[in-house]
Design a protein around this motif. Structure first.
Motif, PDB file in Angstrom:
ATOM      1  N   GLY A 296      64.601   8.494  88.947  1.00 30.09           N
ATOM      2  CA  GLY A 296      65.832   9.052  88.396  1.00 30.09           C
ATOM      3  C   GLY A 296      66.993   8.737  89.311  1.00 30.09           C
ATOM      4  O   GLY A 296      66.981   9.138  90.480  1.00 30.09           O
ATOM      5  N   PRO A 297      68.013   8.036  88.844  1.00 30.05           N
ATOM      6  CA  PRO A 297      69.169   7.791  89.701  1.00 30.05           C
ATOM      7  C   PRO A 297      69.772   9.109  90.202  1.00 30.05           C
ATOM      8  O   PRO A 297      69.708  10.139  89.517  1.00 30.05           O
ATOM      9  CB  PRO A 297      70.136   7.041  88.781  1.00 30.05           C
ATOM     10  CG  PRO A 297      69.264   6.374  87.782  1.00 30.05           C
ATOM     11  CD  PRO A 297      68.131   7.344  87.551  1.00 30.05           C
TER      12      PRO A 297
ATOM     13  N   TRP B  31      74.407   8.580  88.984  1.00 30.36           N
ATOM     14  CA  TRP B  31      74.528   7.151  89.185  1.00 30.36           C
ATOM     15  C   TRP B  31      73.778   6.403  88.085  1.00 30.36           C
ATOM     16  O   TRP B  31      72.827   6.919  87.495  1.00 30.36           O
ATOM     17  CB  TRP B  31      73.938   6.751  90.537  1.00 30.36           C
ATOM     18  CG  TRP B  31      74.850   6.980  91.700  1.00 30.36           C
ATOM     19  CD1 TRP B  31      76.077   7.577  91.689  1.00 30.36           C
ATOM     20  CD2 TRP B  31      74.598   6.602  93.060  1.00 30.36           C
ATOM     21  NE1 TRP B  31      76.604   7.582  92.969  1.00 30.36           N
ATOM     22  CE2 TRP B  31      75.715   6.989  93.826  1.00 30.36           C
ATOM     23  CE3 TRP B  31      73.534   5.971  93.714  1.00 30.36           C
ATOM     24  CZ2 TRP B  31      75.802   6.775  95.202  1.00 30.36           C
ATOM     25  CZ3 TRP B  31      73.608   5.753  95.081  1.00 30.36           C
ATOM     26  CH2 TRP B  31      74.735   6.150  95.807  1.00 30.36           C
TER      27      TRP B  31
ATOM     28  N   ARG C 294      71.359   3.084  87.033  1.00 32.92           N
ATOM     29  CA  ARG C 294      70.236   2.419  87.698  1.00 32.92           C
ATOM     30  C   ARG C 294      70.715   1.355  88.681  1.00 32.92           C
ATOM     31  O   ARG C 294      70.274   1.282  89.827  1.00 32.92           O
ATOM     32  CB  ARG C 294      69.309   1.805  86.624  1.00 32.92           C
ATOM     33  CG  ARG C 294      68.269   0.808  87.107  1.00 32.92           C
ATOM     34  CD  ARG C 294      67.407   1.306  88.260  1.00 32.92           C
ATOM     35  NE  ARG C 294      66.897   2.634  88.077  1.00 32.92           N
ATOM     36  CZ  ARG C 294      66.535   3.453  89.081  1.00 32.92           C
ATOM     37  NH1 ARG C 294      66.638   3.063  90.340  1.00 32.92           N
ATOM     38  NH2 ARG C 294      66.088   4.667  88.832  1.00 32.92           N
TER      39      ARG C 294
END
Lengths: 734, 163
Positions: A334-335, A413, A415
């Motif tokens: 997960g960003p 964010w 990826r």
């Protein structure tokens, strides 16, 4: 303390909180106290850790954070065990600058050692106070009072709940050292209590900062070039501000974020701003491999260890080898994400940072606020495995939220941003030299070259946004982490009994690319090198790799871990390596002071494709007293699979303008079709021994066991990671 | 307004037609299960079922889904009454950070709806589109095997062949 005093203290709740969170050094009593266990020494007041309400509700506080390592469950177990209550009777509050002690960062496999030990001993103190209060109330001897299920029980059958007892005393007192642990009753420590956080995670519950939805919340994206070191060309900001749903384009120096009503609208605005192209304003990146590039930079010599001894005999056999690894990525699935709310001239940030207190200090400087106007609340994110984008995104969200006071802002964010901007695990080179005499090691030299292994934010200059604001904040100067923990030299001192042995860390301050802490820091590389080298030495001495290790190991627990892994694996009965099948073994004690871990592995190497198939992995681990054996197995299984991914599949790629590993296609990691056929982990429990940090203990041994198994299979040694199929194939052809 | 049928219930969603399903599920319908991982169809954190097949919800624009049935992990039971796969993941403690797990469960659900007797090699190949960074893979496989048994089948062990 009398009930009157207790009530008086309760009436001054805020004051109590502020005081109970103060460090010992700031305390008002100057007399010298005995050392207390774990972080209890820094925060000796019991109510920094444990509070009991009048209704019996128990709250336990830790400055450490749940990162997916099972911390919450283990700490609930520790507290509930010692307080003799069921686990459901404990509410655990994790890292929050307004509520919990400052236990620094949750890193280095320290949580159980520092916080677990503190809570265990604080709970033992509280249990004694509760027992004494009950004994006093009933006028019986303390030995006659039994505590279980949240109440004290008298011999005559009377009972008093913890809430009533707690109202008779104050926990705003310093812990006493050497309080004995609970002897009688049902134990929780040592059981496989199911993880408290898993039910929400498997049923779609709210589990992560990414899942937060506050009323009126806006969605934001930060606007950056494709990777660290790049800069976007000027875009038509006015046109973007008119895009559907866009509430504001926040610009401050070189920092830009877009805020929109809907998440997809923010993403489209980001894409529009990125479409103008980018450049690299600073120096170009080196064209050569990063490990060669940093090897050429100036370095500072930091001694790792120096065990003098008789010089090696002149007719001894000298063996030398050089090992290396590329830059590696944390690669959270997960960003990074944060939610920030700016109100009353201050900001609250929900963050998956590993260090809420250092982050608060950095944010306060960045935002030019007093520290008490910044609150950082740890909220789970995707696993981080070290310093990823968590802190940076918290700063991004706070800057975005400053533009819209009163409205919560969620900023995640993309990826490509996580891949492009996260600080990497440093490239490393290790050179080893040893002299063999009569089948034993008579001399040892270890030299390791590496950038820093922690650039975690301690100031605004440690945050990406800090360099973008105008004027920019000065960048943090990286420093080596001192031994015994060590950074690039972590585990550069073998646990083996060596004399005439010396290790040197060549610390390279200048960083061509942004690097920081990646799970196990330098230990992955140092253990890889040392344990590969032990196999090379065993081969030169004509000895079995396990027997050669045991012949140089005096530590009894290390020997038992190695022997357990070997026995469970069937090491003695394995077939002869070669013809594409091989067996490998490796061992390390993490930092020489945390968990012991040994790994045995069987591989099959396809000589045509260079593909390594892992048939079986067996590990043994000694984590001291095992609070949750299945939690330890989960950590070591994960460490093995992750380390195999690093060691076989991973290398961050660059060209001279940017980091080109921008997504999972450009930076592949292990997938289900390349997994080991089986992974077994055996936990050696050491009841009543100190907790030994486990989360990072498997990275080095797994990497080395793999390389040793491959060398056994193909009779050729590969010393440079990754052991990718093309490289294996090339070595086989050479 | 676009109508989306999610977990058997039609919903009116007020979002641009090119909005990927993931954002509609998470932000408009308030469902947490599908996660943003890459937005590129490379990691599977966003996996849901569309007409009973696993799909990357980060890539599917809502305009393309009007006539189709979307299912998320929220349809597989509750905390109190978890379905076979969530219960098996809990029994095997098949999570570390857990961010990838809802996607893993949905991909496995598609397999077990097709066959409760896959081979180990089929299982591993089927799960390959989904990434986990914690290294929880071995437990994920154990959990799917456990769920297959609970559903009246079982994963046929050809682990050696799988290699």
């Amino acid at each position: 303390m009398s009930a009157l005093t207790r009530r008086r203290l309760l009436g001054q709740g805020a004051l109590v909180v502020a005081f109970s969170l103060s460090r010992r050094a700031m305390g008002q009593v100057a007399e010298k106290r005995p050392t207390l266990p774990g972080d209890l020494d820094k925060f000796p007041l019991l109510d920094s850790w444990i509070r009991i309400d009048a209704d019996g509700h128990i709250t336990v506080f830790t400055g450490k954070a749940e990162l997916g390592q099972g911390l919450k469950t283990a700490l609930v177990q520790v507290a509930a065990d010692e307080l003799a209550v069921p686990p459901a009777g404990i509410e655990l509050i994790t890292a929050d600058t307004a509520r919990t002690p400052d236990e620094g960062v949750t890193a280095g496999s320290h949580s159980l050692q520092d916080s677990g030990t503190a809570i265990l001993n604080a709970a033992a103190n509280v249990r004694v106070l509760l027992t004494e209060a009950a004994a006093w109330r009933w006028l019986v001897a303390v030995e006659e009072v039994e505590l279980h299920d949240g109440a004290a029980h008298a011999p005559n059958g009377d009972s008093l709940g913890y809430g009533e007892l707690a109202a008779m005393l104050s926990l705003h007192v310093e812990a006493k050292p050497n309080v004995a642990r609970r002897e009688k009753g049902v134990r929780l420590i040592g059981t496989n209590l199911p993880r408290v956080d898993i039910p929400a995670k498997v049923t779609g519950g709210v589990a992560y900062v990414q899942d937060m939805r506050l009323p009126g919340m806006l969605h934001a994206r930060v606007v950056r070039g494709p990777s660290e070191g790049t800069r976007l060309k000027p875009a038509d900001f006015d046109a973007v501000a008119r895009m559907p749903g866009v509430v504001q384009v926040v610009r401050d120096g070189g920092f830009t974020a877009v805020l929109a009503t809907q998440e997809w609208q923010a993403i489209k605005a980001l894409q529009r701003l990125q479409s103008a192209g980018w450049d690299r304003p600073g120096a170009k990146l080196p064209a050569e491999d990063m490990r060669e590039a940093i090897r050429r930079l100036p370095s500072r010599e930091v001694p790792i260890f120096d065990d003098p001894g008789p010089p090696a005999p002149a007719d001894g056999k000298v063996v030398r080898a050089r090992y290396s690894r590329p830059c590696l990525m944390h690669g959270s699935i997960g960003p990074s994400c944060a939610v920030a709310l700016w109100e009353n001239d201050g900001v609250t940030v929900w963050t998956h940072s590993q260090g809420v207190y250092p982050l608060r200090k950095s944010l306060a400087e960045l935002l030019r606020l007093p520290a008490d106007k910044v609150r950082c609340i740890h909220t789970e994110g995707s696993g981080c495995y070290g310093h990823n984008g968590a802190d940076d995104v918290a700063a991004d969200a706070a800057l975005a939220a400053r533009a819209v006071p009163g409205r919560p802002v969620r900023l995640q964010w993309m990826r490509e941003q996580e891949h492009g901007w996260e600080p990497l695990g440093s490239a490393m080179v290790v050179e080893l030299e040893a002299t063999l005499a009569d089948g034993r090691i008579a001399g040892w030299r270890h030299d390791v070259w590496s950038n820093a292994h922690s650039t975690r934010p301690a100031t605004a200059g440690g945050l990406l946004a800090g360099a973008e604001l105008d004027p920019p904040f000065p960048r943090q100067v990286p420093r080596p982490i001192p031994m015994p923990e060590g950074g690039g030299h972590r585990n550069g001192n073998p646990l083996y009994a060596l004399t005439n042995a010396k290790g040197t860390y060549h610390f390279i301050e200048q960083m061509p690319v942004r690097v920081s802490a990646l799970r196990s820091l330098g230990a992955h590389m140092n253990v890889f090198a040392i344990e590969c080298f032990m196999d090379e030495l065993a081969q030169a001495a004509g000895a079995d790799p396990l027997a050669f290790r045991l012949a140089h190991m005096a530590d009894g627990r290390a020997r038992e871990v190695m022997q357990t892994a070997a026995d469970r694996f069937g090491w003695a009965g394995r077939a002869q390596g070669g013809g594409g099948r091989g067996w490998g073994f490796a061992f390390a004690r993490y930092k020489n002071l945390a968990a012991y871990c040994a790994v045995a592995m069987e591989v099959a190497v396809d000589r045509d494709s260079g593909d390594i198939k892992i048939r079986r992995v067996v590990a043994a681990v000694d984590s001291g007293e095992a609070v949750n054996p299945d939690g330890i197995r989960n950590q070591i299984e994960g460490a093995i699979v992750q380390s195999l991914s690093w060691t076989i599949h991973e290398a961050v790629a660059f060209d001279t303008t940017h980091r080109s590993s921008f997504d999972w296609s450009a930076y592949p990691i292990v997938r289900f079709d390349a997994l080991p056929a089986s992974v077994e982990v055996h936990v050696i429990d050491r009841p009543r021994q100190p907790f030994l940090g486990t989360g990072e203990a498997g990275q080095g041994p797994a990497a080395a066991a793999l390389a040793n198994a491959v060398a056994d299979a193909v009779s050729l040694r590969i010393r440079d990671m990754p052991l990718a199929p093309e490289k294996v194939k090339a070595v086989l052809r050479s | 307004m676009i109508t989306l049928t999610v977990n058997g219930v039609p919903h009116q969603v007020d979002a641009a037609p090119d909005t990927p399903l993931l954002y509609a599920l998470r932000n408009d319908l308030g469902l947490n299960g599908a996660k943003f991982g890459c937005g590129l169809g490379q990691c599977g954190a966003c996996t849901v079922l569309v007409d009973d097949k696993p799909a990357f919800s980060c890539l599917l624009p809502i305009a393309a889904l009007a006539e189709r049935k979307v299912r998320t992990i929220e349809s597989l039971g509750t905390r109190e009454k978890p379905g076979a796969l969530p219960a098996a993941f809990e029994a095997e403690q098949a999570a570390q950070c857990g961010y990838c797990i809802a996607g893993m469960i949905m991909r496995a659900q598609a397999l077990l709806e097709r066959t409760t007797r896959p081979t180990e090699a089929e299982l591993r190949a089927h799960m390959a589109p989904n990434l986990c960074r914690c290294g929880t893979h071995m437990r994920v496989l154990r959990a799917v095997r456990r769920a297959a048994i609970a559903m009246g089948g079982g994963v046929r062990n050809d682990a050696e062949d799988a290699l």
